[in-house]
Write an enzyme that holds these catalytic residues in place. Structure first.
Site, short mmCIF file in Angstrom:
data_model
loop_
_atom_site.label_atom_id
_atom_site.label_comp_id
_atom_site.label_asym_id
_atom_site.label_seq_id
_atom_site.Cartn_x
_atom_site.Cartn_y
_atom_site.Cartn_z
CG PHE A 53 11.42 -42.34 56.28
CD1 PHE A 53 10.03 -42.29 56.17
CD2 PHE A 53 12.00 -42.03 57.50
CE1 PHE A 53 9.25 -41.95 57.27
CE2 PHE A 53 11.21 -41.68 58.59
CZ PHE A 53 9.83 -41.65 58.47
CG ASP A 99 17.71 -46.31 57.48
OD1 ASP A 99 17.26 -47.35 58.00
OD2 ASP A 99 17.16 -45.20 57.62
CE1 TYR A 139 9.46 -47.84 63.65
CE2 TYR A 139 11.13 -47.44 65.32
CZ TYR A 139 10.48 -47.06 64.16
OH TYR A 139 10.88 -45.93 63.49
CE LYS A 140 10.18 -48.60 59.69
NZ LYS A 140 8.84 -48.06 59.41
NE ARG A 161 4.64 -48.16 53.88
CZ ARG A 161 5.48 -47.69 54.81
NH1 ARG A 161 6.70 -47.30 54.49
NH2 ARG A 161 5.10 -47.57 56.05
#
Lengths: 410, 410
Positions: free
Chosen positions: A125, A195, A220-221, A369
């Site tokens: 990412f 991360d 938030y995931k 995904r």
């Protein structure tokens, strides 16, 4: 669609995590395989948000004395056990981008700016690289990139100050060995910032056991804190209280209400706070983290992998027949996602699935995904999602023009 | 308490802003003179927050395509007319501390790092100085302080790169002349970053008319966005698109969903965004900013000053008799607050007022601060608050032990 096989129903009947599903507010008719982008809503989070909304109305400024002000540390302590961190080693604040910047400033100051290079990962990412570039630009460091698939050891030398690495790759789901990698980086005299965006809440993260000193992540995931819920930041207790972080704000001051003219960092993780944070974002996250206290992380990992394998097993023949690449990593090197690539039609297949209520996501180029969140996905859900995938592909319904239209945000 | 005088009721009957009060959710039995710390709750903000909570549940990841992602720019455009900024000159993002850091990095890069000093103000809210110190520490600049009451001209020379100034002082309410000050700073070849925390929504701010190029502010005070609602950042259109800002995140990238390895700043104000923001904080703020579109700022200013004068007029004799200093500025040099000092008992007087439901706030040392928010305060409210102040002081009820106890956060 054929009926759910008995073997799948049997898995659900014996699932120790099955009761958690009733603690989420899930929309009807949706099979949600995108909890790795935005987690579903815990019922308790709904209530907590409503309560904080009323608290703003009724208590006004007094709300800051009623739990708002110290939420960053309180929620950090709730989050810590999920990543094997200790008490007072985690603070919930700002977002990953800002938290990486803070740590780069903090660590390079501890090193006396003796090493000029910040290393980030290619093929992952890119946000972590963007902020590494911003830090280098601002603070006078040199940014280098570890290419995807490159051996980290080849890029470590005595010029490297800090490496920013994701524990789980956002595309492939590849899980790095945190212990081995941390030891390698430390052996070269550098530090690593982990991360945990795609690992916290996805699998047991063992910060203490792996020797990790610094980490960041989002909530938030897999942690279900709500859209854009705050990030977090971890510093091992042995490495706290050693210097400033550059985004020095009044909520990170040793005495914020003394209104001293000079900045003096607060002890512990509080110095990593910046300015006034949103009380409305901490409320649903706190409720979700309380739910997480009841989760057996080993059971979570076991179910996560089993769900992913069920999805793949249902589709093995189809993927081969259709020329769709399954780039999912072996189980021991995998986060909580399955990744397929179809360069030509990947985007349209994901759109056609969404139209059927099967929500996965798409990442350029060609990547489909599917994330597996064991707290609110049953084996039956995953089996049904796989059937939809089969039907979409076999029927060619993804070729419909409406599925080719690119939206601005995907 | 005596009945409300006819002269006060008359003021309310002729108040063109009186209808706004019904658009706020105000708790019973409270006279709120602290909207300069945390604004009251618009009814529409309640509804917007509830709607976004349901949107998270029902739309899940799709919410980001339904207004969440571009909220920073959309709300910026709603906020712009309140501060006389143009379209695409304001972005709502992060907080004041972080936004000052971004601007210091952006501006000093435009200057080619040709000047080594960042100047901030003493005697004002210290957070702006804290982040100036952090920036200097990180980026290799020198921090200097303009002492309270010092003449700015004496501190400007060709070494000063940027000055960070508040338009309204948080303690005294002193309003700086933005045009005159901006011209002075520019004449010395430096730039000024204006902090509008205590002026946006408190009075008509004229960024364009005053030649201001850079500003930041918050939305949780006079703009009623909710506790810790996001900050904003303004750059005049002539000064946009000239360089990076150091907190370079993926939401500020030119093509965030292309997942390019290298950072490339987005055009316009978008480059001042960092990482993923909280959709839940933008919803109530958007509703509040929509309410603000209906406000006549000249009428707001007139009522703000009239409310402050009414409060003071009710208390002139008492303040003199009790040795309480009224340090409120003359009207033309005043924000929207009144400030009294009583070194010995200021804290206890404010606590005793809070116990009566009259909410002002206290700032060390000795300062009693009362903010006037014309949208939801009537003249009768202010008159009653003044009577409570008189009763608390004359009765000496503030001497009760319970009012001496310091809470951690005030």
């Amino acid at each position: 669609m054929p009926p759910i096989p008995e073997s799948v129903s049997e898995l659900d009947r014996h699932d120790p995590l099955a009761p958690f599903k009733a603690r989420f507010a899930l929309p009807e008719g949706v099979l949600y395989l995108d909890g790795n982008s935005l987690g579903a809503q815990p019922l308790a989070a709904r209530d907590a948000l409503a309560a904080t909304r009323d608290q703003w109305r009724d208590e006004l400024i007094k709300g800051w004395n009623q739990g708002w002000f110290d939420a960053p540390e309180r929620l950090g302590d709730l989050l810590a056990p999920l990543i094997s961190a200790g008490k007072s080693e985690v603070v919930v604040t700002d977002n990953i981008t800002l938290n990486i910047f803070k740590l780069l400033g903090y660590i390079t100051e501890l090193q006396g700016r003796s090493r000029p290079v910040i290393l980030s990962e290619g093929g992952n990412f890119p946000a972590d690289g963007y902020i590494a570039q911003g830090f280098c630009h601002c603070a006078g460091f040199e940014h280098q990139v570890l290419p995807e698939g490159g051996a980290l050891a080849d890029y470590l030398d005595d010029r490297v100050a800090v490496v920013v690495l994701s524990q789980v790759n956002y595309r492939t789901g590849r899980l790095r060995d945190m212990s081995e990698t941390t030891a390698l980086v430390h052996a070269h005299g550098a530090e690593v910032v982990w991360d945990l965006a795609h690992s916290a809440g996805a699998l047991p993260v063992n910060l203490h056991g792996s020797g990790a000193r610094y980490a960041v992540g989002c909530t938030y995931k897999y942690l279900n804190g709500g859209p854009g819920a705050p990030g977090f930041l971890y510093v091992h207790s042995d490495h706290q209280n050693r210097g400033w972080q550059p985004l020095s704000g009044w909520h990170g001051h040793a005495a914020p209400f003394a209104f001293d003219g000079d900045y003096a960092p607060a002890a512990g993780m509080t110095r990593f706070r910046t300015g006034t944070h949103s009380a409305l974002t901490y409320a649903p996250l706190e409720a979700s983290l309380q739910l997480w206290q009841d989760v057996d992380m080993a059971a979570l990992r076991k179910k996560s992998l089993a769900l992913g394998e069920l999805f793949r097993d249902c589709l093995t023949d189809l993927l081969e027949a259709e020329g769709i690449d399954d780039i999912t990593m072996p189980q021991e090197e995998r986060g909580s996602q399955v990744a397929f690539i179809h360069r030509e039609h990947g985007y349209a297949i994901v759109q056609a699935l969404i139209a059927r209520g099967v929500i996965g996501d798409y990442r350029e180029p060609g990547l489909m995904r599917f994330g597996f969140t064991p707290l609110y996905l049953s084996y039956a859900d995953v089996w049904q999602a796989a059937q939809h995938f089969r039907e979409v592909v076999e029927s060619r319904e993804y070729l419909e023009a409406r599925f080719q239209i690119r939206s601005e945000v995907t």
